[in-house]
Write a protein that holds these residues in place. Structure first.
Motif, mmCIF file in Angstrom:
data_model
loop_
_atom_site.group_PDB
_atom_site.id
_atom_site.type_symbol
_atom_site.label_atom_id
_atom_site.label_comp_id
_atom_site.label_asym_id
_atom_site.label_seq_id
_atom_site.Cartn_x
_atom_site.Cartn_y
_atom_site.Cartn_z
ATOM 1 N N CYS A 163 -6.853 -7.119 9.072
ATOM 2 C CA CYS A 163 -5.674 -6.526 8.518
ATOM 3 C C CYS A 163 -4.760 -6.125 9.482
ATOM 4 C CB CYS A 163 -6.141 -5.511 7.464
ATOM 5 S SG CYS A 163 -4.831 -4.547 6.644
ATOM 6 N N TYR A 169 -3.503 -9.532 5.221
ATOM 7 C CA TYR A 169 -4.892 -9.867 5.469
ATOM 8 C C TYR A 169 -5.021 -11.225 6.159
ATOM 9 C CZ TYR A 169 -5.072 -6.147 2.394
ATOM 10 O OH TYR A 169 -5.018 -4.843 1.679
ATOM 11 N N ASN A 211 0.938 -1.239 -0.063
ATOM 12 C CA ASN A 211 -0.020 0.013 -0.105
ATOM 13 C C ASN A 211 0.906 1.431 0.077
ATOM 14 O OD1 ASN A 211 0.646 0.679 2.817
ATOM 15 N ND2 ASN A 211 -0.679 -1.136 3.527
ATOM 16 N N LYS A 260 -1.300 -3.945 9.206
ATOM 17 C CA LYS A 260 -0.641 -2.822 8.449
ATOM 18 C C LYS A 260 0.724 -2.278 9.239
ATOM 19 C CE LYS A 260 -3.336 -0.036 6.085
ATOM 20 N NZ LYS A 260 -4.196 0.996 5.590
ATOM 21 N N SER A 319 0.169 -4.605 3.798
ATOM 22 C CA SER A 319 -1.002 -5.076 4.565
ATOM 23 C C SER A 319 -0.937 -6.521 4.659
ATOM 24 C CB SER A 319 -2.196 -4.425 3.950
ATOM 25 O OG SER A 319 -2.320 -3.047 4.162
#
Length: 142
Positions: free
Chosen positions: A115, A88, A81, A117, A86
């Motif tokens: 998530c 998941y 990102n 991050k 990230s």
């Protein structure tokens, strides 16, 4: 182009140090799930419109919808990102569980329902990340 080629191209297209971190995460997840199905989603919907960042998926789980329909999807996913990476962890029913169980020991990471991050792997405790992923894998084994 094969899924492996798409994944390698996606990772290779990332700037450093994100590229090295994505390669390492890919290696780590394949170590946790050596015979898993690999997925590559380019972030486009059926009409070709970009709706998300591209992502790499690992494993298979079945999503069951309220209307009775079901579809296969991945268990663990990673995506680059704008600020980092990230991860998941899909299929954990309790949306607060990841943050409560792993949030404090992960390091510099933002944890939401599914998530995790972070900016770089150096910012987090990788062993805690592995534990969180294994938890999700265990909950979604077919």
């Amino acid at each position: 182009m094969s899924i492996d080629e798409q994944i390698n191209e996606y990772i290779a297209g990332q700037p450093e140090p994100k590229r090295a971190d994505m390669k390492e995460l890919h290696r780590i997840i394949l170590g946790l799930m050596p015979k898993c199905r690999l997925w590559f989603l380019d972030g486009r919907d059926d009409s070709g419109k970009i709706v998300s960042n591209p992502n790499i998926g690992y494993g298979t789980r079945t999503i069951k919808y309220a209307n009775g329909n079901a579809k296969e999807f991945y268990q663990i996913g990673i995506s680059a990102n704008t600020t980092g990476i990230s991860v998941y962890v899909l299929g954990i029913e309790d949306r607060k569980y990841l943050a409560q169980a792993y949030g404090k020991s992960l390091g510099k990471a933002k944890v939401t329902g599914y998530c995790i991050k972070f900016k770089t792997l150096h910012d987090i405790n990788v062993e805690t990340l592995k534990a969180a992923m294994l938890c999700g894998i265990d909950q979604t084994i077919i």
